[in-house]
Design a protein around this motif. Structure first.
Motif, PDB file in Angstrom:
ATOM      1  N   GLU A   1     -71.401   1.832  24.573  1.00  0.00           N
ATOM      2  CA  GLU A   1     -70.243   2.622  24.189  1.00  0.00           C
ATOM      3  C   GLU A   1     -69.303   2.670  25.394  1.00  0.00           C
ATOM      4  OE1 GLU A   1     -69.650   7.186  22.810  1.00  0.00           O
ATOM      5  OE2 GLU A   1     -71.047   6.010  21.605  1.00  0.00           O
ATOM      6  N   PRO A   2     -68.307   1.798  25.414  1.00  0.00           N
ATOM      7  CA  PRO A   2     -67.533   1.582  26.641  1.00  0.00           C
ATOM      8  C   PRO A   2     -66.712   2.779  27.104  1.00  0.00           C
ATOM      9  CG  PRO A   2     -66.605   0.346  24.813  1.00  0.00           C
ATOM     10  CD  PRO A   2     -67.917   0.867  24.341  1.00  0.00           C
ATOM     11  N   SER A   3     -66.515   3.790  26.256  1.00  0.00           N
ATOM     12  CA  SER A   3     -65.764   4.966  26.701  1.00  0.00           C
ATOM     13  C   SER A   3     -66.576   5.840  27.663  1.00  0.00           C
ATOM     14  CB  SER A   3     -65.351   5.817  25.492  1.00  0.00           C
ATOM     15  OG  SER A   3     -66.496   6.299  24.811  1.00  0.00           O
ATOM     16  N   LEU A   4     -67.881   5.609  27.728  1.00  0.00           N
ATOM     17  CA  LEU A   4     -68.735   6.450  28.570  1.00  0.00           C
ATOM     18  C   LEU A   4     -68.546   6.126  30.043  1.00  0.00           C
ATOM     19  CD1 LEU A   4     -72.058   6.443  26.496  1.00  0.00           C
ATOM     20  CD2 LEU A   4     -70.157   8.070  26.397  1.00  0.00           C
ATOM     21  N   VAL A   5     -68.725   7.147  30.868  1.00  0.00           N
ATOM     22  CA  VAL A   5     -68.581   6.982  32.317  1.00  0.00           C
ATOM     23  C   VAL A   5     -69.872   6.399  32.883  1.00  0.00           C
ATOM     24  CG1 VAL A   5     -68.194   8.198  34.495  1.00  0.00           C
ATOM     25  CG2 VAL A   5     -66.992   8.922  32.421  1.00  0.00           C
ATOM     26  N   PRO A   6     -69.799   5.306  33.628  1.00  0.00           N
ATOM     27  CA  PRO A   6     -71.019   4.695  34.192  1.00  0.00           C
ATOM     28  C   PRO A   6     -71.536   5.488  35.392  1.00  0.00           C
ATOM     29  CG  PRO A   6     -69.106   3.438  34.855  1.00  0.00           C
ATOM     30  CD  PRO A   6     -68.606   4.493  33.913  1.00  0.00           C
ATOM     31  N   LEU A   7     -72.078   6.648  35.098  1.00  0.00           N
ATOM     32  CA  LEU A   7     -72.525   7.572  36.135  1.00  0.00           C
ATOM     33  C   LEU A   7     -74.017   7.824  35.961  1.00  0.00           C
ATOM     34  CD1 LEU A   7     -71.519   9.403  38.471  1.00  0.00           C
ATOM     35  CD2 LEU A   7     -71.188  11.210  36.764  1.00  0.00           C
ATOM     36  N   PRO A   8     -74.856   7.313  36.851  1.00  0.00           N
ATOM     37  CA  PRO A   8     -76.303   7.512  36.709  1.00  0.00           C
ATOM     38  C   PRO A   8     -76.679   8.986  36.794  1.00  0.00           C
ATOM     39  CG  PRO A   8     -75.803   5.798  38.311  1.00  0.00           C
ATOM     40  CD  PRO A   8     -74.517   6.479  37.999  1.00  0.00           C
ATOM     41  N   TRP A   9     -77.838   9.319  36.237  1.00  0.00           N
ATOM     42  CA  TRP A   9     -78.368  10.682  36.326  1.00  0.00           C
ATOM     43  C   TRP A   9     -79.165  10.806  37.612  1.00  0.00           C
ATOM     44  CZ3 TRP A   9     -77.331  15.053  33.866  1.00  0.00           C
ATOM     45  CH2 TRP A   9     -78.206  16.137  34.002  1.00  0.00           C
ATOM     46  N   LYS A  10     -78.738  11.738  38.455  1.00  0.00           N
ATOM     47  CA  LYS A  10     -79.397  11.930  39.744  1.00  0.00           C
ATOM     48  C   LYS A  10     -80.664  12.762  39.565  1.00  0.00           C
ATOM     49  CE  LYS A  10     -74.819  11.971  41.838  1.00  0.00           C
ATOM     50  NZ  LYS A  10     -73.789  12.849  42.439  1.00  0.00           N
ATOM     51  N   ASP A  11     -81.604  12.567  40.451  1.00  0.00           N
ATOM     52  CA  ASP A  11     -82.871  13.288  40.397  1.00  0.00           C
ATOM     53  C   ASP A  11     -82.627  14.755  40.713  1.00  0.00           C
ATOM     54  OD1 ASP A  11     -85.414  14.237  40.488  1.00  0.00           O
ATOM     55  OD2 ASP A  11     -86.142  12.839  42.008  1.00  0.00           O
ATOM     56  N   THR A  12     -82.835  15.627  39.738  1.00  0.00           N
ATOM     57  CA  THR A  12     -82.577  17.049  39.950  1.00  0.00           C
ATOM     58  C   THR A  12     -83.784  17.777  40.525  1.00  0.00           C
ATOM     59  OG1 THR A  12     -83.293  17.718  37.740  1.00  0.00           O
ATOM     60  CG2 THR A  12     -80.997  17.047  38.002  1.00  0.00           C
ATOM     61  N   THR A  13     -84.866  17.073  40.790  1.00  0.00           N
ATOM     62  CA  THR A  13     -86.029  17.732  41.391  1.00  0.00           C
ATOM     63  C   THR A  13     -85.930  17.765  42.908  1.00  0.00           C
ATOM     64  OG1 THR A  13     -87.301  15.672  41.447  1.00  0.00           O
ATOM     65  CG2 THR A  13     -87.496  17.033  39.478  1.00  0.00           C
ATOM     66  N   GLU A  14     -84.977  17.019  43.485  1.00  0.00           N
ATOM     67  CA  GLU A  14     -84.778  17.048  44.923  1.00  0.00           C
ATOM     68  C   GLU A  14     -83.857  18.206  45.301  1.00  0.00           C
ATOM     69  OE1 GLU A  14     -83.262  13.348  46.264  1.00  0.00           O
ATOM     70  OE2 GLU A  14     -85.015  12.184  45.657  1.00  0.00           O
ATOM     71  N   ASP A  15     -84.159  18.857  46.404  1.00  0.00           N
ATOM     72  CA  ASP A  15     -83.356  19.989  46.858  1.00  0.00           C
ATOM     73  C   ASP A  15     -82.156  19.470  47.655  1.00  0.00           C
ATOM     74  OD1 ASP A  15     -82.344  22.375  47.627  1.00  0.00           O
ATOM     75  OD2 ASP A  15     -83.940  22.884  49.033  1.00  0.00           O
ATOM     76  N   SER A  16     -81.077  19.193  46.945  1.00  0.00           N
ATOM     77  CA  SER A  16     -79.878  18.660  47.604  1.00  0.00           C
ATOM     78  C   SER A  16     -78.763  19.692  47.682  1.00  0.00           C
ATOM     79  CB  SER A  16     -79.375  17.422  46.861  1.00  0.00           C
ATOM     80  OG  SER A  16     -79.003  17.762  45.538  1.00  0.00           O
ATOM     81  N   LEU A  17     -78.999  20.897  47.137  1.00  0.00           N
ATOM     82  CA  LEU A  17     -77.944  21.889  47.107  1.00  0.00           C
ATOM     83  C   LEU A  17     -77.706  22.524  48.474  1.00  0.00           C
ATOM     84  CD1 LEU A  17     -78.672  23.688  43.742  1.00  0.00           C
ATOM     85  CD2 LEU A  17     -76.669  22.331  44.295  1.00  0.00           C
ATOM     86  N   LEU A  18     -78.777  22.708  49.228  1.00  0.00           N
ATOM     87  CA  LEU A  18     -78.646  23.384  50.519  1.00  0.00           C
ATOM     88  C   LEU A  18     -78.384  22.352  51.603  1.00  0.00           C
ATOM     89  CD1 LEU A  18     -81.510  25.997  50.096  1.00  0.00           C
ATOM     90  CD2 LEU A  18     -79.093  26.215  49.547  1.00  0.00           C
ATOM     91  N   ARG A  19     -77.178  21.834  51.614  1.00  0.00           N
ATOM     92  CA  ARG A  19     -76.830  20.755  52.520  1.00  0.00           C
ATOM     93  C   ARG A  19     -76.662  21.282  53.945  1.00  0.00           C
ATOM     94  NH1 ARG A  19     -73.941  20.275  47.934  1.00  0.00           N
ATOM     95  NH2 ARG A  19     -72.145  21.333  48.826  1.00  0.00           N
ATOM     96  N   LYS A  20     -77.014  20.474  54.928  1.00  0.00           N
ATOM     97  CA  LYS A  20     -76.839  20.854  56.333  1.00  0.00           C
ATOM     98  C   LYS A  20     -75.357  20.842  56.697  1.00  0.00           C
ATOM     99  CE  LYS A  20     -81.298  21.014  57.360  1.00  0.00           C
ATOM    100  NZ  LYS A  20     -81.968  22.241  57.835  1.00  0.00           N
ATOM    101  N   ASP A  21     -74.930  21.828  57.457  1.00  0.00           N
ATOM    102  CA  ASP A  21     -73.525  21.870  57.874  1.00  0.00           C
ATOM    103  C   ASP A  21     -73.363  21.999  59.383  1.00  0.00           C
ATOM    104  OD1 ASP A  21     -74.330  24.429  58.351  1.00  0.00           O
ATOM    105  OD2 ASP A  21     -72.849  25.399  57.062  1.00  0.00           O
ATOM    106  N   GLY A  22     -74.414  21.725  60.129  1.00  0.00           N
ATOM    107  CA  GLY A  22     -74.340  21.792  61.581  1.00  0.00           C
ATOM    108  C   GLY A  22     -74.789  23.119  62.147  1.00  0.00           C
ATOM    109  N   THR A  23     -74.814  24.152  61.319  1.00  0.00           N
ATOM    110  CA  THR A  23     -75.245  25.478  61.791  1.00  0.00           C
ATOM    111  C   THR A  23     -76.495  25.954  61.063  1.00  0.00           C
ATOM    112  OG1 THR A  23     -73.811  26.579  60.189  1.00  0.00           O
ATOM    113  CG2 THR A  23     -72.867  26.103  62.350  1.00  0.00           C
ATOM    114  N   GLY A  24     -77.114  25.059  60.334  1.00  0.00           N
ATOM    115  CA  GLY A  24     -78.268  25.442  59.526  1.00  0.00           C
ATOM    116  C   GLY A  24     -78.013  25.076  58.081  1.00  0.00           C
ATOM    117  N   ASN A  25     -78.808  25.613  57.206  1.00  0.00           N
ATOM    118  CA  ASN A  25     -78.639  25.312  55.796  1.00  0.00           C
ATOM    119  C   ASN A  25     -77.355  25.917  55.244  1.00  0.00           C
ATOM    120  OD1 ASN A  25     -81.003  23.901  55.630  1.00  0.00           O
ATOM    121  ND2 ASN A  25     -82.205  25.597  54.813  1.00  0.00           N
TER     122      ASN A  25
END
Length: 554
Positions: free
Chosen positions: A299-323
């Protein structure tokens, strides 16, 4: 496909379809238990009273646990499908949520999957053997597609919708088709064919809509994973009302081809298709199983965007001063219609559980012109003035139902639009989206928004008239995930005495609230992200649930 008109009187059509459903339930073995003529308002305990313990154990297991056991052969697909057929049949007797069961084709498929696993020692795919329920207007080859109109009964799908083909490739089993409302444009589920679908926690309340059959079926654990559609709240309203999880994905992530509906091809407000689940992990499994198959190749109207693994903790990104903290914006009131006391209690309970956590930052998120958003979206829903809906209703002589009349004829924004008027409204839509993006990207930019899923718990029948807490995110095309808080409305949620309504909609909602009416109704909330950040919303809810002690499964 062009829809043929069934010119039989709608009552005759309804009688034939109800008899067909009765026969499909009667074909289930072991037999679906009968139910008493007189039932309590809360019917959620009845399946445990009437079904065997092995059926209870299977049907009350979340999809991720079932998949684990199915993939190792600890459970056969035949046993799992049989259990869900029994419970789905009972759920329909209790809440009128099923359009038809599919015992013969489901058990044939289950046997094939069991034999394949036994022979090859591997599964067909990530959903091997798992039963999935399907909203009726998602086309299934050889079966009726009426989209809730009596005049459309007799139209038969020639092939499966693309989403069903992909789920089939992933190894699932389709076993039940669920009810939907007239015109597919209610936050209620009722039509002239099957009647009204009720809420299992309180049958005087609505199951929601338009995927209310799915909502009630999952609420009674007659399904663990189902397919709904959403253009104004039609996945999230039933999920909220029945205390389960429901995701409105960003548009063009999942395939839409193969749906029966009016106004096909309209692009002013794009509908989406997505999952309802008894567990949060079921949402992730559903999305990943589909997007891993690269549906944009078909279905060519769909965005070719893979589904990322949501079991990895990627929300608390490092910013140089900690989480970096997870920033949660709290929008407890959209400024148009004030939520009922149970909803406000649910938000406050969750915020209280989160605000002292070192990895969470709670930020008040003010609403931004939500009344304007409703004006724009409700003007764009029916660019033909509702002509296709009215024609489909009138063709059978069925009555226009109260909430159809509310959205089509009592809505002052609905009129037949000229091309120039559509262009103007489209510009207004895009202008509002840009303004809301700036609003989101303010000095304290948040990751997700915590907000009500509606102005109250499940309302009484024919009273779900305010869509703003869900349609807002359809207009903006933001992914939004409804989840149960584990709380229920009770007599402790007192009416706010002396309240002065802000407007007509607010006054209507205020008058609906009587604590005794809503006893046992689930308190659900909604988490909203920005476009194409669907995975972040799922991951954020997992983190929030674990910190706050919310249920990750129904």
């Amino acid at each position: 496909m062009p829809y043929k008109i069934n010119h039989k009187p709608w009552r005759d059509v309804s009688a034939a379809m109800l008899e067909h459903r009765k026969q499909t339930i009667a074909a289930v073995e072991p037999a679906v238990p009968g139910v008493a003529d007189s039932l309590p308002l809360n019917v959620t305990s009845i399946p445990r009273q009437l079904l065997p313990s092995e059926v209870i154990e299977i049907t009350e297991s979340p999809s991720e646990l079932l998949i684990s056991r199915l993939s190792t052969g600890k459970l056969s697909s035949t046993a799992v499908v049989t259990a869900f057929l029994q419970r789905a049949g009972l759920a329909s007797k209790l809440t009128n949520c099923v359009a038809e069961l599919l015992p013969e084709r489901a058990l044939t498929r289950a046997k094939y999957l069991d034999d394949y696993l036994s022979k090859h020692r591997q599964t067909i795919g990530p959903l091997h053997g798992l039963p999935i329920s399907v909203k009726e207007h998602v086309e299934m080859a050889g079966l009726d597609i009426n989209a809730g109109f009596a005049a459309w009964v007799g139209n038969v799908a020639t092939s499966d919708a693309l989403i069903l083909k992909l789920l089939w490739n992933a190894g699932c089993v389709f076993y039940a088709r669920t009810t939907e409302p007239q015109a597919l444009m209610h936050l209620e589920t009722d039509n002239a064919i099957y009647g009204t679908t009720t809420n299992p926690f309180n049958t005087n309340l609505t199951a929601g809509g338009s995927s209310g059959g799915e909502g009630a079926l999952l609420g009674l654990r007659g399904s663990c994973l189902g397919i709904g559609t959403d253009i104004g709240g039609s996945i999230r309203s039933p999920a909220a009302n029945n205390g389960v999880f429901g995701l409105r994905p960003t548009s063009y992530r999942l395939p839409l081809s193969g749906l029966a509906a009016t106004m096909l091809g309209a692009e002013h407000i794009v509908p989406v298709i997505g999952p309802l689940s008894t567990s949060l992990e079921g949402i992730n499994l559903f999305m990943k199983a589909l997007i891993d198959q690269q549906p944009w190749l078909y279905e060519p109207s769909l965005v070719p965007l893979p589904w990322k693994d949501t079991t990895e903790d990627s929300l608390l990104r490092k910013d140089g001063t900690g989480n970096r903290k997870l920033r949660i914006g709290v929008l407890s009131d959209d400024g148009v219609v004030k939520p009922h006391p149970p909803i406000l209690r649910g938000i406050q309970t969750l915020v209280s559980a989160l605000q002292s956590h070192p990895d969470i930052e709670i930020i008040p998120f003010p609403p931004y012109k939500h009344a304007e958003a409703w004006r724009i979206i409700s003007s764009l829903y029916f660019a033909d003035g509702g002509a296709e809906e009215k024609a489909a209703i009138n063709a059978s002589g069925e009555a226009i139902l109260p909430l159809t009349e509310f959205i089509l004829t009592q809505n002052p924004n609905v009129k037949e639009l000229s091309v120039h008027e559509v262009w103007k409204l489209t510009q207004e839509r895009e202008g509002y989206k840009a303004a809301y993006t700036r609003h989101w990207n303010s000095d304290q930019m948040v990751d997700v928004i915590l907000t009500p899923a509606g102005p109250g718990c499940a309302p009484p029948h024919d009273c779900a008239r305010y869509w703003g807490y869900t349609s807002q995110w359809n207009l903006l095309d933001y992914p939004s995930l409804v989840f149960p808080t584990g709380l229920q409305a009770g007599l402790e949620d007192k009416v706010e005495e002396g309240y002065k309504p802000r407007n007509e909609e607010d006054g209507y909602n205020y008058e609906l609230y009587k604590p005794e009416t809503y006893v046992d109704a689930p308190i659900s909330l909604q988490l909203v992200g920005r476009r194409y950040e669907d995975e972040k919303v799922v991951e954020a809810l997992r983190m929030i649930s674990e910190i706050a002690g919310l249920p990750l499964k129904n």
